[in-house]
Design a protein around this motif. Structure first.
Motif, PDB file in Angstrom:
ATOM      1  N   LYS A  15       0.833  -1.196   0.000  1.00 59.94           N
ATOM      2  CA  LYS A  15       0.000   0.000   0.000  1.00 59.94           C
ATOM      3  C   LYS A  15       0.873   1.254   0.000  1.00 59.94           C
ATOM      4  O   LYS A  15       1.874   1.331   0.698  1.00 59.94           O
ATOM      5  N   GLY A  16       0.468   2.219  -0.795  1.00 57.05           N
ATOM      6  CA  GLY A  16       1.220   3.460  -0.878  1.00 57.05           C
ATOM      7  C   GLY A  16       2.397   3.419  -1.832  1.00 57.05           C
ATOM      8  O   GLY A  16       3.165   4.374  -1.906  1.00 57.05           O
ATOM      9  N   SER A  17       2.588   2.315  -2.550  1.00 49.85           N
ATOM     10  CA  SER A  17       3.695   2.205  -3.498  1.00 49.85           C
ATOM     11  C   SER A  17       3.483   3.145  -4.669  1.00 49.85           C
ATOM     12  O   SER A  17       2.348   3.418  -5.093  1.00 49.85           O
ATOM     13  N   MET A  50       1.365 -18.065  -0.331  1.00 51.71           N
ATOM     14  CA  MET A  50       1.261 -16.928   0.573  1.00 51.71           C
ATOM     15  C   MET A  50       1.518 -15.667  -0.236  1.00 51.71           C
ATOM     16  O   MET A  50       2.313 -15.678  -1.192  1.00 51.71           O
ATOM     17  N   THR A  51       0.862 -14.592   0.121  1.00 49.16           N
ATOM     18  CA  THR A  51       1.021 -13.331  -0.599  1.00 49.16           C
ATOM     19  C   THR A  51       1.909 -12.392   0.201  1.00 49.16           C
ATOM     20  O   THR A  51       1.662 -12.157   1.391  1.00 49.16           O
ATOM     21  N   TYR A  52       2.945 -11.865  -0.454  1.00 51.13           N
ATOM     22  CA  TYR A  52       3.829 -10.892   0.169  1.00 51.13           C
ATOM     23  C   TYR A  52       3.502  -9.507  -0.370  1.00 51.13           C
ATOM     24  O   TYR A  52       3.394  -9.315  -1.581  1.00 51.13           O
ATOM     25  N   GLN A  53       3.358  -8.559   0.515  1.00 50.43           N
ATOM     26  CA  GLN A  53       3.198  -7.167   0.108  1.00 50.43           C
ATOM     27  C   GLN A  53       4.561  -6.488   0.183  1.00 50.43           C
ATOM     28  O   GLN A  53       5.098  -6.282   1.262  1.00 50.43           O
ATOM     29  N   LEU A  54       5.128  -6.214  -0.968  1.00 45.10           N
ATOM     30  CA  LEU A  54       6.490  -5.671  -1.024  1.00 45.10           C
ATOM     31  C   LEU A  54       6.481  -4.144  -0.947  1.00 45.10           C
ATOM     32  O   LEU A  54       5.593  -3.496  -1.442  1.00 45.10           O
ATOM     33  N   ILE A 113       3.808   4.502  -8.690  1.00 40.58           N
ATOM     34  CA  ILE A 113       3.330   3.883  -9.918  1.00 40.58           C
ATOM     35  C   ILE A 113       4.405   3.002 -10.556  1.00 40.58           C
ATOM     36  O   ILE A 113       4.112   1.943 -11.120  1.00 40.58           O
ATOM     37  N   GLY A 114       5.682   3.426 -10.454  1.00 41.67           N
ATOM     38  CA  GLY A 114       6.759   2.625 -11.030  1.00 41.67           C
ATOM     39  C   GLY A 114       6.865   1.263 -10.380  1.00 41.67           C
ATOM     40  O   GLY A 114       7.007   0.231 -11.052  1.00 41.67           O
ATOM     41  N   LYS A 115       6.789   1.227  -9.048  1.00 43.52           N
ATOM     42  CA  LYS A 115       6.880  -0.035  -8.323  1.00 43.52           C
ATOM     43  C   LYS A 115       5.674  -0.914  -8.620  1.00 43.52           C
ATOM     44  O   LYS A 115       5.796  -2.134  -8.778  1.00 43.52           O
ATOM     45  N   ARG A 116       4.475  -0.310  -8.706  1.00 42.06           N
ATOM     46  CA  ARG A 116       3.268  -1.097  -8.994  1.00 42.06           C
ATOM     47  C   ARG A 116       3.331  -1.714 -10.388  1.00 42.06           C
ATOM     48  O   ARG A 116       2.946  -2.867 -10.585  1.00 42.06           O
ATOM     49  N   VAL A 117       3.827  -0.940 -11.370  1.00 41.62           N
ATOM     50  CA  VAL A 117       3.955  -1.480 -12.724  1.00 41.62           C
ATOM     51  C   VAL A 117       4.945  -2.636 -12.749  1.00 41.62           C
ATOM     52  O   VAL A 117       4.699  -3.684 -13.350  1.00 41.62           O
TER      53      VAL A 117
END
Length: 762
Positions: free
Chosen positions: A718-720, A758-762, A722-726
């Protein structure tokens, strides 16, 4: 070992007074000379480690026994073996540089010969270029920078990583330095420059990123070579048929070349086990023929061509032609295409064998061939566009044409095989997505076949051949790939000279001035032709580097996430206590795979929270790539016990070098269990219980073996931005969806495999 669970002792630090230092794996106390017995928790509980003794900067860590991979040491090889390897290397290493005479003059003098001495200027440039770059730089300097006998861009990078902590994955362990291949040397107090450079590299995140970026760029450019070499070599050789008959059009040449390329790639699946003995005679015949024809032309047309040894003709060539002479460097640089193969393929042979084959056959043949063509052009200045085939005496034309086509195919084969090996190296270092690696030879570990890459290369080669159609346009693209790789090799080599070889600074400066200035001059020339086809390798590099960087970046983020969220020893004991209290110990042996080296991954806690049962014997397995080419078989498995002992829980790090291969006849599961029993049987701290514990492990293996594979999904936190999300949510997700699954890596039976997600939120 993490900092909070037992700090790893790391050293190789040069202090200001130059009289004290630390060696990796060696403790130096502030006061006193007493030996210190170090204990570390290793993330589980106290485990005794070997006695570490005080050592100063004059000590050298003993290299230990020589590694058992092929040709790692040359001292024990008899001369007949070296000569045999030299003969084999001719068929593998020199196909590309050996076929350069097909197109060099046509590319360098594409606009014709304006002055009779221009031929002398071009020949002089060719002679000094092949002398300074392939012969002096690579054969006598770069080949010294092998990583335990292996070469290439990744070998240079891994060599630097071993002498300085510049890697991004914090998976180093003190035990890694005990692997016999490390062969580290401690800087002495007289070499402050090496210490300064090492310190700068380790403390600068931008320097670490630049090293990784340069390695990826060099790898991408070499892969670009794997596309362009087959195109230009086959197209040049097949184009010779136009000299025999005017009925052959350009379309016929292009489509014939495409057919040959498709057949070439279709045959890759059969492997290259006998490539040395099969191809070496053909390439030997090729070199003998081009040398003989060159000598014939030299004696027949203009024996005074030897005047080109005087560099004044280079000066006059540039004075007369100025910008056009500078542009022609883009064609002249094609005379050293394939030089990087000297370094990349050294792992199959030895340094001495490549030096012998280069100096005794390849270099003299190339000199005679280029000199002969120049002699021919002194009398036939209007035939520069196809000097090679025009200069062949009539009776030899068709035999030479056939050999030229065969040599072009062999040159293509060498670069394609090299591309497979390079991708295998980048894959093992976490810099490339998972692909299927097929080992085609039981004798040569580096001979591999990658189906996905093979078909992509084939499509790219066909597209380039149909799109560019002429060797001149492809040559513009080819030159950029060649010079970029050479320049990056020089940059990494300078770091090695200063930090590892500890060469005198004056000699380093001399190398940079002579070799570096030549390569930068050539680089400026090939970049001028960016819009005439030079953009192609850069486009390849952008695509490949995007894939490599995205994969490596998310790979590192995942590792750091697991490292920061790993289970503590108390959490693991609590989980085990609940399982014991509720009698939830399942008969059998469980192997839990993860990438985390320093502890228990969080995905195991997720598994226990949902299953709440523990197998009677549990082994956490981490697969780790060391920055060396090979790890000896007997040093591959590193076990640690998770305390308390009654848990029957172990942790295992399986260490591989970047060119190591699995033995297909030895199932990974059996190897792991056998080594675990050996580890338990040799435990000096609990001899009275070892036999029972070995029996317990064997019983668990007979009961049932289950493979638990951690499959983590990653999303941007959360809060990442746009570059990191892409990068994470789209690019990495796309790559992962279209790749092979991890269970295929270690022969895991599907009927005994359980994936834990498992899901990791990076």
């Amino acid at each position: 070992m993490s900092e909070e669970d037992g700090r790893m002792v790391e050293a190789d630090v040069c202090q200001d007074d130059g009289n004290r230092g630390e060696v990796e794996g060696v403790v130096q106390e502030e006061e006193g000379d007493e030996e210190e017995k170090v204990s570390s928790e290793d993330g589980f509980g106290k485990t005794p480690r070997r006695v570490l003794q005080r050592c100063d900067s004059l000590d050298i860590e003993a290299p230990g026994p020589t590694s058992n991979h092929a040709h790692a040491s040359e001292k024990g090889l008899a001369w007949p073996v070296v000569l045999q390897l030299a003969f084999q290397s001719i068929g593998i290493v020199y196909g590309d540089i050996g076929t350069s005479p097909l197109y060099v003059y046509g590319s360098a003098l594409s606009k014709g010969i304006r002055h009779e001495d221009d031929v002398l200027g071009v020949l002089s440039l060719i002679l000094y270029t092949i002398t300074l770059i392939p012969l002096l730089k690579y054969v006598f300097i770069v080949l010294r920078a092998t990583d335990n006998g292996n070469g290439g861009t990744f070998a240079l990078y891994s060599l630097i990583c071993r002498y300085a902590r510049v890697g991004f994955i914090p998976s180093q362990q003190a035990e890694d330095q005990k692997v016999s291949n490390f062969k580290l040397e401690v800087p002495s107090d007289r070499l402050r420059l090496a210490c300064w450079l090492k310190s700068k590299l380790e403390k600068s995140p931008s320097a670490k990123l630049s090293l990784l970026f340069a390695t990826m760029l060099g790898t991408s450019m070499v892969i670009g070579d794997g596309v362009l070499t087959p195109c230009i070599s086959v197209l040049s050789a097949v184009g010779g048929i136009k000299e025999a008959t005017s009925a052959v059009t350009e379309d016929v040449v292009v489509w014939t070349s495409v057919a040959i390329l498709v057949c070439l790639f279709m045959f890759q699946r059969f492997g290259t086990d006998k490539v040395g003995y099969t191809f070496a005679p053909i390439i030997c015949v090729w070199f003998i023929l081009i040398a003989s024809i060159g000598l014939y032309n030299f004696l027949t047309h203009d024996p005074t061509i030897f005047k080109a040894l005087n560099p004044i003709y280079i000066v006059e060539y540039f004075r007369r032609n100025r910008k056009e002479a500078w542009i022609s460097l883009g064609g002249i640089v094609l005379s050293i295409t394939g030089t990087e193969a000297l370094f990349a393929d050294v792992g199959h042979f030895t340094v001495r064998s490549i030096q012998i084959s280069m100096c005794s056959l390849v270099y003299p043949a190339l000199v005679l061939s280029y000199a002969g063509q120049a002699s021919f052009l002194r009398r036939h200045s209007n035939l520069a566009s196809n000097a090679f085939f025009k200069s062949i005496p009539g009776p030899l034309y068709w035999p030479m044409f056939v050999v030229a086509v065969l040599a072009a195919i062999i040159a293509s084969q060498a670069m394609i095989s090299g591309t497979f090996s390079i991708i295998q190296q980048s894959l093992s270092l976490g810099c490339f997505p998972r692909v299927k690696i097929v080992h085609t030879s039981a004798k040569y570990a580096g001979q591999v076949y990658i189906p996905e890459i093979n078909y992509l290369l084939m499509l790219a080669c066909v597209a380039v051949t149909l799109g560019f159609r002429t060797t001149e346009k492809i040559g513009n693209a080819y030159g950029i790939a060649v010079v970029f790789v050479m320049s990056l090799t020089s940059a990494l080599l300078v770091i090695i000279m200063i930090m590892i070889w500890k060469v005198d600074l004056i000699l380093v400066i001399a190398y940079v001035v002579v070799v570096g200035s030549i390569e930068l001059l050539y680089l400026s020339s090939v970049l001028y032709k960016f819009y005439q086809g030079g953009y192609l390798p850069l486009a390849f590099a952008v695509v490949l580097m995007t894939v490599m960087y995205v994969w490596n970046d998310v790979y590192r983020r995942k590792y750091h996430y697991e490292l920061n969220h790993k289970l503590s020893p108390d959490q693991l004991r609590e989980i085990a206590a609940r399982a014991n209290a509720n009698s939830h110990r399942i008969p059998g042996l469980a192997i839990f795979y993860s990438k985390l080296v320093q502890g228990i991954p969080p995905i195991f806690g997720h598994y226990m929270a949902n299953v709440a049962a523990l197998h009677s014997v549990l082994v956490f397995v981490s697969i780790k790539s060391l920055p060396i080419s090979k790890v000896p078989w007997e040093e591959r498995f590193l076990f640690r016990r998770v305390h308390p002992r009654e848990l029957n829980v172990f942790r295992c790090v399986v260490r591989y070098g970047y060119t190591d291969t699995r033995n297909e006849e030895e199932p990974f599961e059996r190897l792991l269990v056998d080594r675990l029993k050996e580890y338990v049987a040799e435990d000096e701290n609990w001899k009275e219980g070892d036999a029972n514990e070995v029996d317990r492990i064997e019983k668990a293996r007979r009961d049932w073996v289950v493979h638990l594979v951690g499959e983590s999904e990653v999303v941007a936190g959360k809060g990442s931005g746009i570059g990191k999300r892409v990068m994470v949510d789209y690019l990495y997700a796309f790559l992962k969806r279209n790749l092979r699954q991890s269970e295929k890596t270690f022969d895991i039976p599907h009927e005994r495999m359980l994936k834990v997600g498992m899901t990791y939120q990076l």
